[in-house]
Design an enzyme around this catalytic site. Structure first.
Site, PDB file in Angstrom:
ATOM      1  N   GLY A  48       0.838  -1.194   0.000  1.00 41.53           N
ATOM      2  CA  GLY A  48       0.000   0.000   0.000  1.00 41.53           C
ATOM      3  C   GLY A  48       0.871   1.241   0.000  1.00 41.53           C
ATOM      4  N   SER A 122       5.973  -1.793  -2.269  1.00 45.93           N
ATOM      5  CA  SER A 122       5.970  -2.751  -3.391  1.00 45.93           C
ATOM      6  C   SER A 122       4.942  -2.355  -4.450  1.00 45.93           C
ATOM      7  CB  SER A 122       5.738  -4.180  -2.892  1.00 45.93           C
ATOM      8  OG  SER A 122       4.695  -4.276  -1.959  1.00 45.93           O
TER       9      SER A 122
END
Length: 226
Positions: A48, A122
C-alpha cells in the site's frame, strides 16, 4: 528450500548462464518445523501507499503472534533499505531489485517455519507476483492496505508527501511514481475506516482459515492507526 517453489523464477534468473548452483536438501521437513512451532511458515505481504498503515498493522500482528507463543518477524521496508538494500535507490529497476531480494528473504523465513510479515510499498504487480512465486502460492497472503491517497497524505508520518509535493523527492509513489493496486489480494483493508485491532483480527482470521495458524490467538487492547 521447500520443494515446489522457485520454478519459473529459477528459469528466468538462470537463463544465459551455466547452472552451477544445486540446492541442497536438508534432513528437516516443513512438517517437522510446523510441529515444533505450532504454525506453518508463511509470508504475509502488506502492500500500500506510504502512510497506509502497513508497518503499524504488521507490528501489531507480530505482537499478537509473539504474545500467543508463535514465531513471527516484521521485515519493514525502511529497515531493510537501511541494511541489506542500502545500495538501492528508487528507480523502477532498483525498486524491482528491492522487492526481489526481500521476496527471497521472506521465502527463506517461511522455509524456517516463521510467519514473515513484510511491510513494503511494493508498487508493481509483477514484483509482488515474483515474491508470491518465491514463497509459493499456498504460503503467501497478500494484504492490500487500500487507504485513500488523501488520508495517507494527511497522515504523512515521515513528512515525505510534503517533500514530494515540494519537488524535493523524486520517484515518490502516489505522487510522482505509480502504484499498481493488487487485482486479487487475499485481504483488502482500508485503515481510514478500520482500526488497528480490527485489521489485526482480519489478518489472523485469514491465517487460521488458510490453515497457516491454529486458533486461538490472544487478544490485546485496541490501538488507532497513525
Amino acid at each position: 528450500m521447500d520443494a515446489g517453489r522457485r520454478t519459473e523464477q529459477d528459469s528466468a534468473h538462470g537463463a544465459g548462464r551455466e547452472r552451477t548452483v544445486v540446492p541442497h536438501r536438508g534432513l528437516v521437513a516443513p512438517a517437522d518445523r510446523a510441529r515444533l512451532l505450532g504454525q506453518q511458515g508463511t509470508v504475509v505481504w502488506f502492500t500500500g501507499l506510504s502512510g497506509s498503515g502497513k508497518s503499524t498493522v504488521a507490528h501489531a500482528v507480530e505482537r499478537r503472534l509473539i504474545d500467543s507463543g508463535r514465531l513471527a518477524f516484521v521485515l519493514d521496508g525502511d529497515n531493510v533499505r537501511d541494511g541489506l538494500n542500502r545500495d538501492l535507490g528508487f528507480s523502477a529497476e532498483d525498486r524491482n531489485e528491492n522487492i526481489r531480494r526481500i521476496g527471497e528473504v521472506a521465502a527463506l523465513f517461511a522455509d524456517a517455519g516463521l510467519i514473515a510479515l513484510v511491510a513494503f510499498i511494493s508498487p508493481y504487480r509483477a514484483d509482488r507476483q515474483r515474491a508470491r512465486q518465491a514463497a509459493g502460492d499456498a504460503r503467501f497472503l497478500e494484504v492490500f492496505l487500500d487507504t485513500p491517497l488523501a488520508v495517507c497524505e494527511a497522515r504523512d508520518p515521515k513528512g515525505l508527501y510534503r517533500k514530494a509535493r515540494a519537488g524535493a523527492l523524486a520517484e515518490f509513489t502516489g505522487v510522482s511514481a505509480p502504484y499498481e493496486k493488487p487485482d486479487d489480494a487475499e485481504l483488502v483493508i482500508d485503515t481510514a475506516a478500520t482500526g488497528v485491532e480490527a485489521a489485526v483480527e482480519q489478518v489472523l482470521e485469514q491465517l487460521v482459515r488458510r490453515g497457516r495458524l491454529a486458533a486461538p490467538v490472544v487478544e490485546r487492547p485496541g490501538e488507532a492507526c497513525p
